[in-house]
Design an enzyme around this catalytic site. Sequence first.
Site, PDB file in Angstrom:
ATOM      1  N   ASP A  30       0.845  -1.192   0.000  1.00 30.36           N
ATOM      2  CA  ASP A  30       0.000   0.000   0.000  1.00 30.36           C
ATOM      3  C   ASP A  30       0.881   1.243   0.000  1.00 30.36           C
ATOM      4  O   ASP A  30       1.943   1.258   0.654  1.00 30.36           O
ATOM      5  CB  ASP A  30      -0.917   0.015   1.224  1.00 30.36           C
ATOM      6  N   ARG A 154     -18.685  -9.779   1.709  1.00 31.06           N
ATOM      7  CA  ARG A 154     -19.591  -8.907   2.454  1.00 31.06           C
ATOM      8  C   ARG A 154     -18.874  -8.429   3.708  1.00 31.06           C
ATOM      9  O   ARG A 154     -18.329  -9.246   4.456  1.00 31.06           O
ATOM     10  CB  ARG A 154     -20.855  -9.681   2.862  1.00 31.06           C
ATOM     11  N   GLU A 155     -18.859  -7.124   3.898  1.00 31.85           N
ATOM     12  CA  GLU A 155     -18.251  -6.607   5.123  1.00 31.85           C
ATOM     13  C   GLU A 155     -18.978  -7.184   6.327  1.00 31.85           C
ATOM     14  O   GLU A 155     -20.207  -7.218   6.369  1.00 31.85           O
ATOM     15  CB  GLU A 155     -18.309  -5.082   5.135  1.00 31.85           C
ATOM     16  N   PHE A 249     -31.504 -10.562   1.519  1.00 32.69           N
ATOM     17  CA  PHE A 249     -31.606  -9.231   0.907  1.00 32.69           C
ATOM     18  C   PHE A 249     -33.050  -8.766   0.731  1.00 32.69           C
ATOM     19  O   PHE A 249     -33.310  -7.839  -0.032  1.00 32.69           O
ATOM     20  CB  PHE A 249     -30.844  -9.166  -0.429  1.00 32.69           C
ATOM     21  N   CYS A 260     -19.932  -0.482  -2.027  1.00 34.42           N
ATOM     22  CA  CYS A 260     -20.145  -1.317  -3.218  1.00 34.42           C
ATOM     23  C   CYS A 260     -21.448  -1.012  -3.955  1.00 34.42           C
ATOM     24  O   CYS A 260     -21.426  -0.538  -5.090  1.00 34.42           O
ATOM     25  CB  CYS A 260     -20.092  -2.799  -2.843  1.00 34.42           C
TER      26      CYS A 260
END
Length: 430
Positions: A30, A154-155, A249, A260
């Site tokens: 990074d 998915r967080e 969902f 996202c």
Amino acid sequence: MKIAVVGVGYVGLVASACFAKLRHEVIGVDSDESKIKKLSRNIMPIYEPGLEELVKDGKKHGRLRFTADLSEAVKRSDVIFICVNTPPKRNGGADLSSIERVCAAVAGAMTSYKLIVGKSTVPVKTGEWVRKTIKKFCKPGIEFDVASNPEFLREGTAIQDFLKPDRIVIGVDSEKAKKILLELYKDLEVPKVITDVNTSEMIKHAANSFLAMKISYINALANICEKAGADVNRIAEGMGYDKRIMRSFLNAGPGYGGFCFPKDVLAFIHIAGELGYDFHLLKSVDKINREQKRHVFDIVKKQLKGLKGKKLGVLGIAFKPNTDDIRFSPAVEIIEMFKKAGASVSAFDPEAMENAKETLKGVKLCRDKYSVCKGADALVILTDWEEFKAIDLKRVEKLLKHPVIIDARNLFDPEKMKARGFIYKSIGRS
């Protein structure tokens, strides 16, 4: 296998730790040196359940390290994953400037064959553009391949999603690249979808946009339920048993958020437009999502007969539970609406408080979930953390100025809340 992961944000850091768990040698790269220094001291720059332990384990076994030196990482690796951000532009398209910079730097450091793999969410045909960029900047005679391997993390459950995925999508244009990526994932016995690069890039946008569509659909349905006196939760349950639909969902709330879905829906609309197709369906998905935040605001405003001079307690700042991510969070947008309407706001989130300091100016950030209730005209729930479901409602009632709860996440049973003496409003339930 020797891997470099460029960009150690949500996707890159999880990928680095999980590839190390799969016994590959991983260098996380990074350009943010402060982030690298934190990781060297085992301080996570993000919150993700289980991530700290996984990073420590990888470092302990000598399979994971971090550096700001991209050139060194490229020379020591066979496969380079690009995991940098692709934020939205004003026109909805994806900003690929970070990918361009990384590709130029990677190309300049290459001295032998490399496989460059895109994990960032990008528009279709980005792989072709990446190939041209690398060819432009690399030394003559250096061979390479470009592949696509989109993430579906998915967080909050990212590690499980990586190590036990529903499928792995691999977009390649050569047998050599295909062989390398199949070897890389050989220990994960899940369906592997092998496509060309363009198709792989499209799969990611198609999947995210479809999930966003499910959320907007159930929110539109919830608004109809409020007018019809029906219960959206029971409707979602009834729909969800259908194997063609499924229950996931279909949770009514304040709309989708995070880094996202909002940007990917807009990017897919933009991509379709550039290809000559007007994606009316996704435009409606985006419109419903924007309107849903206003709908939650209107419920609160109507219940309190205006917000000027009112004091609101808010539970939840992150866009979803089990993350500290507040980017494009519905909670943040709704809180800003409250402030503009003249209300004073106190807020609490189990993990997002540090990030909120930089974003929510003029909001009192409290030490716990009960502090936000003290003297408030109403309590507003905007994120469905488990600890909010377990809140002591007797204590809440004593702390509130009025026993009013607006629950945008449908955490509680309306009849039970009414029996407790609360004025309780939720989404899509009469």
